[in-house]
Design an enzyme around this catalytic site. Structure first.
Site, PDB file in Angstrom:
ATOM      1  N   ARG A 147     -13.619  -1.699  -3.268  1.00  0.00           N
ATOM      2  CA  ARG A 147     -13.929  -0.953  -2.041  1.00  0.00           C
ATOM      3  C   ARG A 147     -15.160  -1.573  -1.401  1.00  0.00           C
ATOM      4  O   ARG A 147     -16.056  -2.072  -2.076  1.00  0.00           O
ATOM      5  CB  ARG A 147     -14.144   0.528  -2.343  1.00  0.00           C
ATOM      6  CG  ARG A 147     -12.813   1.211  -2.588  1.00  0.00           C
ATOM      7  CD  ARG A 147     -12.918   2.695  -2.445  1.00  0.00           C
ATOM      8  NE  ARG A 147     -12.673   3.342  -3.714  1.00  0.00           N
ATOM      9  CZ  ARG A 147     -12.592   4.650  -3.868  1.00  0.00           C
ATOM     10  NH1 ARG A 147     -12.743   5.443  -2.840  1.00  0.00           N
ATOM     11  NH2 ARG A 147     -12.366   5.176  -5.043  1.00  0.00           N
ATOM     12  N   VAL A 148     -15.194  -1.483  -0.081  1.00  0.00           N
ATOM     13  CA  VAL A 148     -16.158  -2.308   0.637  1.00  0.00           C
ATOM     14  C   VAL A 148     -17.610  -1.955   0.302  1.00  0.00           C
ATOM     15  O   VAL A 148     -18.430  -2.854   0.085  1.00  0.00           O
ATOM     16  CB  VAL A 148     -15.852  -2.282   2.164  1.00  0.00           C
ATOM     17  CG1 VAL A 148     -16.035  -0.912   2.764  1.00  0.00           C
ATOM     18  CG2 VAL A 148     -16.705  -3.267   2.906  1.00  0.00           C
ATOM     19  N   ARG A 163       0.830  -1.215   0.000  1.00  0.00           N
ATOM     20  CA  ARG A 163       0.000   0.000   0.000  1.00  0.00           C
ATOM     21  C   ARG A 163       0.862   1.261   0.000  1.00  0.00           C
ATOM     22  O   ARG A 163       0.341   2.376  -0.081  1.00  0.00           O
ATOM     23  CB  ARG A 163      -0.891   0.048   1.258  1.00  0.00           C
ATOM     24  CG  ARG A 163      -1.829  -1.134   1.402  1.00  0.00           C
ATOM     25  CD  ARG A 163      -2.541  -1.086   2.737  1.00  0.00           C
ATOM     26  NE  ARG A 163      -3.649  -0.159   2.699  1.00  0.00           N
ATOM     27  CZ  ARG A 163      -4.924  -0.508   2.688  1.00  0.00           C
ATOM     28  NH1 ARG A 163      -5.264  -1.777   2.722  1.00  0.00           N
ATOM     29  NH2 ARG A 163      -5.870   0.381   2.655  1.00  0.00           N
ATOM     30  N   TYR A 184       0.790   4.298  -2.480  1.00  0.00           N
ATOM     31  CA  TYR A 184      -0.299   5.260  -2.278  1.00  0.00           C
ATOM     32  C   TYR A 184      -0.042   6.076  -1.008  1.00  0.00           C
ATOM     33  O   TYR A 184      -0.019   7.312  -1.043  1.00  0.00           O
ATOM     34  CB  TYR A 184      -1.619   4.496  -2.173  1.00  0.00           C
ATOM     35  CG  TYR A 184      -2.845   5.373  -2.039  1.00  0.00           C
ATOM     36  CD1 TYR A 184      -3.299   6.134  -3.115  1.00  0.00           C
ATOM     37  CD2 TYR A 184      -3.572   5.420  -0.852  1.00  0.00           C
ATOM     38  CE1 TYR A 184      -4.446   6.926  -3.001  1.00  0.00           C
ATOM     39  CE2 TYR A 184      -4.710   6.199  -0.731  1.00  0.00           C
ATOM     40  CZ  TYR A 184      -5.150   6.954  -1.809  1.00  0.00           C
ATOM     41  OH  TYR A 184      -6.274   7.732  -1.688  1.00  0.00           O
ATOM     42  N   ASP A 201      -3.973  -4.260   6.135  1.00  0.00           N
ATOM     43  CA  ASP A 201      -5.331  -3.712   6.204  1.00  0.00           C
ATOM     44  C   ASP A 201      -5.572  -3.165   7.609  1.00  0.00           C
ATOM     45  O   ASP A 201      -5.430  -3.884   8.592  1.00  0.00           O
ATOM     46  CB  ASP A 201      -6.343  -4.818   5.892  1.00  0.00           C
ATOM     47  CG  ASP A 201      -7.708  -4.245   5.551  1.00  0.00           C
ATOM     48  OD1 ASP A 201      -7.812  -3.567   4.528  1.00  0.00           O
ATOM     49  OD2 ASP A 201      -8.655  -4.461   6.337  1.00  0.00           O
ATOM     50  N   GLY A 218       3.202   8.093  -1.229  1.00  0.00           N
ATOM     51  CA  GLY A 218       3.029   9.091  -2.300  1.00  0.00           C
ATOM     52  C   GLY A 218       2.220  10.277  -1.781  1.00  0.00           C
ATOM     53  O   GLY A 218       2.582  11.437  -1.993  1.00  0.00           O
ATOM     54  N   LYS A 219       1.132   9.966  -1.057  1.00  0.00           N
ATOM     55  CA  LYS A 219       0.274  11.030  -0.521  1.00  0.00           C
ATOM     56  C   LYS A 219       0.995  11.796   0.593  1.00  0.00           C
ATOM     57  O   LYS A 219       0.802  13.003   0.750  1.00  0.00           O
ATOM     58  CB  LYS A 219      -1.026  10.436   0.019  1.00  0.00           C
ATOM     59  CG  LYS A 219      -1.958   9.913  -1.064  1.00  0.00           C
ATOM     60  CD  LYS A 219      -2.655  11.061  -1.777  1.00  0.00           C
ATOM     61  CE  LYS A 219      -3.728  10.570  -2.716  1.00  0.00           C
ATOM     62  NZ  LYS A 219      -4.428  11.652  -3.409  1.00  0.00           N
ATOM     63  N   PHE A 246     -19.983  -4.708  -1.610  1.00  0.00           N
ATOM     64  CA  PHE A 246     -21.162  -5.288  -0.950  1.00  0.00           C
ATOM     65  C   PHE A 246     -22.422  -5.028  -1.768  1.00  0.00           C
ATOM     66  O   PHE A 246     -23.259  -5.913  -1.944  1.00  0.00           O
ATOM     67  CB  PHE A 246     -21.344  -4.699   0.459  1.00  0.00           C
ATOM     68  CG  PHE A 246     -20.372  -5.222   1.492  1.00  0.00           C
ATOM     69  CD1 PHE A 246     -19.378  -6.125   1.144  1.00  0.00           C
ATOM     70  CD2 PHE A 246     -20.455  -4.810   2.828  1.00  0.00           C
ATOM     71  CE1 PHE A 246     -18.470  -6.598   2.095  1.00  0.00           C
ATOM     72  CE2 PHE A 246     -19.563  -5.284   3.780  1.00  0.00           C
ATOM     73  CZ  PHE A 246     -18.567  -6.167   3.421  1.00  0.00           C
ATOM     74  N   ASN A 286     -12.801   7.385   4.058  1.00  0.00           N
ATOM     75  CA  ASN A 286     -13.725   6.590   3.224  1.00  0.00           C
ATOM     76  C   ASN A 286     -14.966   7.343   2.783  1.00  0.00           C
ATOM     77  O   ASN A 286     -15.792   7.712   3.612  1.00  0.00           O
ATOM     78  CB  ASN A 286     -14.242   5.423   4.069  1.00  0.00           C
ATOM     79  CG  ASN A 286     -13.603   4.129   3.662  1.00  0.00           C
ATOM     80  OD1 ASN A 286     -13.021   4.041   2.580  1.00  0.00           O
ATOM     81  ND2 ASN A 286     -13.725   3.131   4.517  1.00  0.00           N
TER      82      ASN A 286
HETATM   83  N1  LIG Z   1     -13.003   8.110  -2.423  1.00  0.00           N
HETATM   84  C1  LIG Z   1     -12.427   8.060  -1.249  1.00  0.00           C
HETATM   85  O1  LIG Z   1     -12.959   7.433  -0.319  1.00  0.00           O
HETATM   86  C2  LIG Z   1     -11.125   8.767  -1.007  1.00  0.00           C
HETATM   87  C3  LIG Z   1     -10.546   8.678   0.271  1.00  0.00           C
HETATM   88  C4  LIG Z   1      -9.334   9.326   0.497  1.00  0.00           C
HETATM   89  C5  LIG Z   1      -8.738  10.077  -0.482  1.00  0.00           C
HETATM   90  N2  LIG Z   1      -9.326  10.141  -1.708  1.00  0.00           N
HETATM   91  C6  LIG Z   1      -8.612  10.912  -2.745  1.00  0.00           C
HETATM   92  O2  LIG Z   1      -9.519  11.682  -3.507  1.00  0.00           O
HETATM   93  C7  LIG Z   1      -9.086  11.703  -4.874  1.00  0.00           C
HETATM   94  C8  LIG Z   1     -10.219  11.227  -5.775  1.00  0.00           C
HETATM   95  O3  LIG Z   1     -10.549   9.900  -5.424  1.00  0.00           O
HETATM   96  P1  LIG Z   1     -11.752   9.117  -6.137  1.00  0.00           P
HETATM   97  O4  LIG Z   1     -12.363   8.226  -5.134  1.00  0.00           O
HETATM   98  O5  LIG Z   1     -12.598  10.070  -6.878  1.00  0.00           O
HETATM   99  O6  LIG Z   1     -10.928   8.192  -7.136  1.00  0.00           O
HETATM  100  P2  LIG Z   1     -11.121   7.962  -8.699  1.00  0.00           P
HETATM  101  O7  LIG Z   1     -10.195   6.861  -9.092  1.00  0.00           O
HETATM  102  O8  LIG Z   1     -12.566   7.799  -9.024  1.00  0.00           O
HETATM  103  O9  LIG Z   1     -10.650   9.342  -9.298  1.00  0.00           O
HETATM  104  C9  LIG Z   1      -9.313   9.651  -9.558  1.00  0.00           C
HETATM  105  C10 LIG Z   1      -9.262  10.318 -10.912  1.00  0.00           C
HETATM  106  O10 LIG Z   1      -7.911  10.685 -11.189  1.00  0.00           O
HETATM  107  C11 LIG Z   1      -7.610  10.331 -12.533  1.00  0.00           C
HETATM  108  N3  LIG Z   1      -6.178  10.131 -12.635  1.00  0.00           N
HETATM  109  C12 LIG Z   1      -5.418   9.145 -12.101  1.00  0.00           C
HETATM  110  N4  LIG Z   1      -4.137   9.310 -12.404  1.00  0.00           N
HETATM  111  C13 LIG Z   1      -4.066  10.442 -13.156  1.00  0.00           C
HETATM  112  C14 LIG Z   1      -3.014  11.137 -13.782  1.00  0.00           C
HETATM  113  N5  LIG Z   1      -1.737  10.709 -13.707  1.00  0.00           N
HETATM  114  N6  LIG Z   1      -3.303  12.270 -14.480  1.00  0.00           N
HETATM  115  C15 LIG Z   1      -4.586  12.724 -14.582  1.00  0.00           C
HETATM  116  N7  LIG Z   1      -5.625  12.092 -14.006  1.00  0.00           N
HETATM  117  C16 LIG Z   1      -5.364  10.966 -13.311  1.00  0.00           C
HETATM  118  C17 LIG Z   1      -8.429   9.082 -12.784  1.00  0.00           C
HETATM  119  O11 LIG Z   1      -8.621   8.796 -14.158  1.00  0.00           O
HETATM  120  C18 LIG Z   1      -9.720   9.416 -12.059  1.00  0.00           C
HETATM  121  O12 LIG Z   1     -10.620  10.099 -12.871  1.00  0.00           O
HETATM  122  C19 LIG Z   1      -7.836  10.858  -4.964  1.00  0.00           C
HETATM  123  O13 LIG Z   1      -6.708  11.696  -4.914  1.00  0.00           O
HETATM  124  C20 LIG Z   1      -7.892  10.004  -3.722  1.00  0.00           C
HETATM  125  O14 LIG Z   1      -6.625   9.645  -3.273  1.00  0.00           O
HETATM  126  C21 LIG Z   1     -10.485   9.494  -1.999  1.00  0.00           C
END
Ligand SMILES: NC(=O)c1ccc[n+]([C@@H]2O[C@H](COP(=O)([O-])OP(=O)(O)OC[C@H]3O[C@@H](n4cnc5c(N)ncnc54)[C@H](O)[C@@H]3O)[C@@H](O)[C@H]2O)c1
Length: 324
Positions: A192-193, A148, A151, A279, A154-155, A197, A180
């Protein structure tokens, strides 16, 4: 009219064709802004934003954020990054590049055009926490070499870059640590959970619980989360975050499975499988800071959010329990 024109901002949303990004683009357009959605469609889809195409205030650009971008904007929401383990582990090197090079490129752009910039960070920066719930002051317990890590680290590095640009170049930054989130337009097969589900329940297939189901999660409905992101962007320049955005109400994974079965009317049974490596057992946001500074807290209860998410997946999969 004149004041309306001045209130209209040009806003870049990277990852705008993704789950959260598409809802954010909609919200910003509804507030009267010009929205530029940038996405490489790795996990995002044109289907998520097709209803916005044709709106003269919406623009779509295919672009990978690991390459520099030159556009004139007032604000940047940097969401581009695959977010679910299945997607971010598919090409881990690219995942780290997207977070790190993506942050460098977007921060460079913000510096050049003097834009305010918000980073979509994550609760994963806390790793497998030994503090519950997690306040922003907690530094986390992250494995730097696990599956993991591309990610999580990276973040974390993206957050570091944001704060160094803030200290070194006085950029206006905002960092949201998102927990989440679920809702319509989640990916049906991303592991994703909530989506897992719901899809399993709609298909009357066994519902898979990894571990004993006693690990807890908190789930924030997408509309609440988007409200938090916009509120953070509009907060005073002195407030940088990081700020937790999520729903502090905890549910056991087993409870979630029962709710999904109840709301779909499914005949699915529950099966248990081994918990994957790294996890986390528990993940719950402490949102005191968001409450105090942004006046924000989630409003949509899990049952209500689940019902609209279920209706979305029923439409997507072309069936509901009633028709199977
Ligand atoms: N959904 C969650 O529960 C959640 C939780 C924590 C953080 N986040 C963060 O929120 C953001 C959006 O998450 P999400 O759930 O909408 O995910 P998602 O995968 O639906 O959306 C991510 C988008 O980024 C685009 N993308 C990926 N790599 C790219 C690149 N190199 N250049 C341009 N576009 C790129 C993808 O095509 C996609 O449209 C992410 O940064 C994620 O880490 C989401």
């Amino acid at each position: 009219m004149r004041s309306q024109l001045f209130a209209r901002k040009r806003i870049l949303v990277t990852g705008g064709a993704g789950f959260l990004g598409s809802h954010l683009c909609e919200r910003l357009l509804s507030h009267g802004h010009d929205v530029l959605c940038v996405d490489n469609f790795f996990t995002g889809s044109k289907d998520s934003i097709v209803h916005l195409i044709g709106n003269p205030h919406f623009e779509l650009m295919r672009h990978d954020v690991t390459f520099p971008l030159y556009v004139e904007v007032d604000e940047i929401y940097n969401l581009a990054c695959p977010a679910s383990p299945i997607h971010y582990q598919f090409d881990p090197v690219q995942t780290t590049k997207t977070s790190v090079h993506g942050a460098i490129n977007m921060l460079g752009l913000a510096k050049r055009v003097k834009a305010k910039i918000l980073q979509a960070s994550t609760s994963e920066v806390y790793g497998d926490p030994d503090v519950h719930p997690q306040p922003e002051s907690y530094w986390g317990r992250v494995n730097p070499i696990g599956i993991r890590s591309c990610y999580d680290e990276g973040k974390r590095c993206a957050e570091t870059l944001f704060f160094d640009y803030y200290r070194q170049h006085r950029l206006k930054i905002k960092v949201a640590r998102i927990f989440n989130t679920y809702g319509p337009r989640m990916h049906p097969n991303d592991g994703r959970v909530v989506s897992n589900f719901i899809v399993q329940a709609i298909k009357n297939e066994p519902i898979t619980i990894y571990g004993d189901g006693k690990q807890s999660r908190s789930f924030c409905y997408v509309d609440d989360l988007v409200e938090g992101l916009v509120g953070l962007m509009n907060s005073g320049d002195e407030f940088t975050g990081p700020v937790n955005l999520g729903n502090p109400n905890e549910f056991l994974i087993a409870e979630l499975a029962s709710k999904v079965i109840e709301h779909t009317g499914s005949r699915s049974r529950i099966v248990y499988k081994t918990l994957p490596e790294d996890d986390p057992k528990q993940r719950q946001p402490d949102i005191s800071l968001a409450r105090a500074v942004l006046g924000w807290e989630p409003r949509i209860a899990l049952d209500e959010g689940l019902v609209s998410t279920i209706r979305y997946f029923e439409k997507l999969l072309g069936r509901s329990i009633a028709t199977t």
